[in-house]
Write an enzyme that holds these catalytic residues in place. Structure first.
Site, PDB file in Angstrom:
ATOM      1  N   ASN A  12       6.979  -5.922  -1.827  1.00  0.00           N
ATOM      2  CA  ASN A  12       6.542  -6.575  -0.594  1.00  0.00           C
ATOM      3  C   ASN A  12       5.458  -7.568  -0.990  1.00  0.00           C
ATOM      4  O   ASN A  12       4.342  -7.166  -1.288  1.00  0.00           O
ATOM      5  CB  ASN A  12       6.011  -5.509   0.383  1.00  0.00           C
ATOM      6  CG  ASN A  12       5.403  -6.131   1.626  1.00  0.00           C
ATOM      7  OD1 ASN A  12       5.532  -7.335   1.849  1.00  0.00           O
ATOM      8  ND2 ASN A  12       4.741  -5.311   2.430  1.00  0.00           N
ATOM      9  N   TRP A  13       5.826  -8.824  -0.996  1.00  0.00           N
ATOM     10  CA  TRP A  13       4.875  -9.842  -1.480  1.00  0.00           C
ATOM     11  C   TRP A  13       3.790 -10.143  -0.451  1.00  0.00           C
ATOM     12  O   TRP A  13       2.838 -10.854  -0.755  1.00  0.00           O
ATOM     13  CB  TRP A  13       5.620 -11.129  -1.844  1.00  0.00           C
ATOM     14  CG  TRP A  13       6.555 -10.995  -3.010  1.00  0.00           C
ATOM     15  CD1 TRP A  13       6.806  -9.865  -3.754  1.00  0.00           C
ATOM     16  CD2 TRP A  13       7.361 -12.032  -3.592  1.00  0.00           C
ATOM     17  NE1 TRP A  13       7.714 -10.136  -4.746  1.00  0.00           N
ATOM     18  CE2 TRP A  13       8.077 -11.460  -4.666  1.00  0.00           C
ATOM     19  CE3 TRP A  13       7.565 -13.385  -3.310  1.00  0.00           C
ATOM     20  CZ2 TRP A  13       8.970 -12.202  -5.459  1.00  0.00           C
ATOM     21  CZ3 TRP A  13       8.460 -14.115  -4.088  1.00  0.00           C
ATOM     22  CH2 TRP A  13       9.141 -13.526  -5.155  1.00  0.00           C
ATOM     23  N   LYS A  14       3.959  -9.657   0.764  1.00  0.00           N
ATOM     24  CA  LYS A  14       3.005  -9.915   1.856  1.00  0.00           C
ATOM     25  C   LYS A  14       2.793 -11.434   1.982  1.00  0.00           C
ATOM     26  O   LYS A  14       3.729 -12.187   1.721  1.00  0.00           O
ATOM     27  CB  LYS A  14       1.709  -9.135   1.622  1.00  0.00           C
ATOM     28  CG  LYS A  14       1.995  -7.649   1.364  1.00  0.00           C
ATOM     29  CD  LYS A  14       0.804  -6.759   1.410  1.00  0.00           C
ATOM     30  CE  LYS A  14       1.240  -5.315   1.163  1.00  0.00           C
ATOM     31  NZ  LYS A  14       0.151  -4.362   1.301  1.00  0.00           N
ATOM     32  N   HIS A 105       5.447  -2.212   9.106  1.00  0.00           N
ATOM     33  CA  HIS A 105       4.403  -2.077   8.075  1.00  0.00           C
ATOM     34  C   HIS A 105       3.055  -1.870   8.775  1.00  0.00           C
ATOM     35  O   HIS A 105       2.812  -2.448   9.833  1.00  0.00           O
ATOM     36  CB  HIS A 105       4.382  -3.325   7.189  1.00  0.00           C
ATOM     37  CG  HIS A 105       3.548  -3.131   5.960  1.00  0.00           C
ATOM     38  ND1 HIS A 105       2.172  -3.160   5.996  1.00  0.00           N
ATOM     39  CD2 HIS A 105       3.894  -2.837   4.683  1.00  0.00           C
ATOM     40  CE1 HIS A 105       1.709  -2.918   4.771  1.00  0.00           C
ATOM     41  NE2 HIS A 105       2.735  -2.712   3.962  1.00  0.00           N
ATOM     42  N   GLU A 107       0.284  -3.074   8.229  1.00  0.00           N
ATOM     43  CA  GLU A 107      -0.461  -4.322   8.474  1.00  0.00           C
ATOM     44  C   GLU A 107       0.038  -5.011   9.733  1.00  0.00           C
ATOM     45  O   GLU A 107      -0.731  -5.649  10.451  1.00  0.00           O
ATOM     46  CB  GLU A 107      -0.357  -5.234   7.244  1.00  0.00           C
ATOM     47  CG  GLU A 107      -1.241  -4.713   6.105  1.00  0.00           C
ATOM     48  CD  GLU A 107      -0.719  -4.967   4.708  1.00  0.00           C
ATOM     49  OE1 GLU A 107       0.143  -5.843   4.521  1.00  0.00           O
ATOM     50  OE2 GLU A 107      -1.181  -4.273   3.781  1.00  0.00           O
ATOM     51  N   GLU A 175       3.850   5.085   3.636  1.00  0.00           N
ATOM     52  CA  GLU A 175       2.740   4.319   3.076  1.00  0.00           C
ATOM     53  C   GLU A 175       1.431   4.804   3.703  1.00  0.00           C
ATOM     54  O   GLU A 175       1.058   4.347   4.790  1.00  0.00           O
ATOM     55  CB  GLU A 175       2.919   2.829   3.377  1.00  0.00           C
ATOM     56  CG  GLU A 175       4.165   2.237   2.753  1.00  0.00           C
ATOM     57  CD  GLU A 175       4.016   0.744   2.482  1.00  0.00           C
ATOM     58  OE1 GLU A 175       4.275   0.344   1.350  1.00  0.00           O
ATOM     59  OE2 GLU A 175       3.623  -0.001   3.391  1.00  0.00           O
ATOM     60  N   GLY A 181      -3.410  -1.104  -1.148  1.00  0.00           N
ATOM     61  CA  GLY A 181      -4.308  -2.130  -1.665  1.00  0.00           C
ATOM     62  C   GLY A 181      -5.697  -1.626  -2.033  1.00  0.00           C
ATOM     63  O   GLY A 181      -6.618  -2.409  -2.211  1.00  0.00           O
ATOM     64  N   SER A 221      -0.618   1.454  -3.673  1.00  0.00           N
ATOM     65  CA  SER A 221      -1.201   1.364  -5.016  1.00  0.00           C
ATOM     66  C   SER A 221      -0.293   1.919  -6.101  1.00  0.00           C
ATOM     67  O   SER A 221      -0.773   2.506  -7.079  1.00  0.00           O
ATOM     68  CB  SER A 221      -2.581   2.032  -5.057  1.00  0.00           C
ATOM     69  OG  SER A 221      -3.464   1.377  -4.170  1.00  0.00           O
ATOM     70  N   GLY A 242       3.148  -3.458  -3.252  1.00  0.00           N
ATOM     71  CA  GLY A 242       2.457  -4.668  -2.810  1.00  0.00           C
ATOM     72  C   GLY A 242       1.885  -5.430  -3.992  1.00  0.00           C
ATOM     73  O   GLY A 242       2.574  -6.219  -4.639  1.00  0.00           O
ATOM     74  N   GLY A 243       0.631  -5.164  -4.308  1.00  0.00           N
ATOM     75  CA  GLY A 243      -0.077  -5.910  -5.358  1.00  0.00           C
ATOM     76  C   GLY A 243       0.672  -5.987  -6.678  1.00  0.00           C
ATOM     77  O   GLY A 243       0.766  -7.063  -7.287  1.00  0.00           O
TER      78      GLY A 243
HETATM   79  P1  13P Z   1      -0.139  -2.007  -2.562  1.00  0.00           P
HETATM   80  O1  13P Z   1       0.914  -1.684  -3.569  1.00  0.00           O
HETATM   81  O2  13P Z   1      -0.838  -3.306  -2.826  1.00  0.00           O
HETATM   82  O3  13P Z   1      -1.071  -0.874  -2.328  1.00  0.00           O
HETATM   83  O4  13P Z   1       0.631  -2.259  -1.168  1.00  0.00           O
HETATM   84  C1  13P Z   1       1.546  -1.334  -0.736  1.00  0.00           C
HETATM   85  C2  13P Z   1       2.244  -1.873   0.450  1.00  0.00           C
HETATM   86  O5  13P Z   1       1.648  -2.052   1.503  1.00  0.00           O
HETATM   87  C3  13P Z   1       3.647  -2.231   0.308  1.00  0.00           C
HETATM   88  O6  13P Z   1       4.246  -2.495   1.522  1.00  0.00           O
END
Ligand code: 13P
Length: 258
Positions: A12-14, A105, A107, A175, A181, A221, A242-243
């Site tokens: 997920n590149w956000k 998600h 977010e 999640e 993050g 993470s 994510g990251g």
């Molecule tokens: P991180 O891997 O950056 O913690 O993010 C996870 C995430 O929200 C994937 O959707």
């Protein structure tokens, strides 16, 4: 006997990356996947998915064409079309070449006030367009500390699970919000406990056979250094990353941990 589920490594590149970054990241992953597929003895045991920002779907789809990497959207609207400025329909995602849509998600739940009912409607819209929905749930730190991790996930799952969910059209992503993050990762015990709970709840909702086949991803993470331990858990069927999905070394490193 436990069902065999194909591991899904999803990035997920956000809201990260520009056109050139997306092209180079997707292109490099595509090259790695092609090389892996070319070796007969090492047929990938996992499915790889990348979910770029909506505006970058075109270049990413082009960059991974024929490479065995799926593309997905990070969200979709519950309606098929209409006056919804700035939104993206599931049908548009499909027409761009997407196979998946992430919905719910944390977010989006926080930034856009998305409720379980809205997430459910979005997942159903994804199905209607022929996409698989990746339905995200997860508790906050406050909820976990109050001893409400299980009840929160149970409630979110019940409210967000689309009608007609099958192992083919739906993936669940657990999640924990406190792990997203933050560099704090759920312990294997914490992750397995919630994943097993999700599968048990799915069994009640859609039947044991379908629940046994449905993939449940862990997100929060996940990195090359902790992926092997998490992916080895009995009810963890992949990662929503994510990251660490933003660099080839980290994302590929996680895939190598399968
Ligand atoms: P991180 O891997 O950056 O913690 O993010 C996870 C995430 O929200 C994937 O959707």
């Amino acid at each position: 006997m436990a069902a065999k589920r194909r591991i899904l490594i999803a990035g997920n590149w956000k809201m990260n990356g520009l056109k050139k970054d997306a092209r180079s990241l997707a292109g490099a992953l595509g090259t790695k996947m092609s090389k892996l597929k070319a070796k007969p003895q090492s047929k990938p045991e996992f499915e790889m998915l990348v979910c770029p920002p909506a505006a970058l779907l075109g270049p990413v789809v082009d960059a991974v064409k024929g490479k065995g990497i799926a593309v997905g959207g990070q969200d979709c609207h519950a309606n098929e079309a209409g006056a919804h400025t700035g939104d993206t329909s599931a049908a548009l995602l499909k027409s761009m070449g997407c196979k998946y849509a992430i919905v719910g998600h944390s977010e989006r739940r926080t930034d856009h006030g998305e409720t379980d009912a809205m997430v459910k409607a979005k997942a159903e819209a994804a199905h209607k367009a022929g996409l698989s929905a990746i339905v995200c749930i997860g508790e906050t730190l406050k909820q976990r500390e109050a001893g409400r991790a299980k009840s929160t996930n149970k409630k979110q799952l019940a409210g967000s699970l689309p009608a007609g969910a099958t192992a083919k059209n739906t993936v669940i992503a657990y999640e924990p919000v406190w792990a997203i993050g933050t560099g704090k990762v759920a312990t294997p015990e914490q992750a397995q406990e919630v994943h097993a709970l999700i599968r048990a709840e799915l069994a009640k909702a859609i039947g044991e056979a379908e629940a046994a086949k449905m993939r449940i991803l862990y997100g929060g993470s996940m990195k090359p250094g902790n992926a092997a331990e998490l992916l080895a858990l009995p009810d963890v069927d992949g990662g929503l990353i994510g990251g660490a999905a933003l660099t080839v070394a980290d994302f590929w490193g996680i895939a190598q941990a399968v």
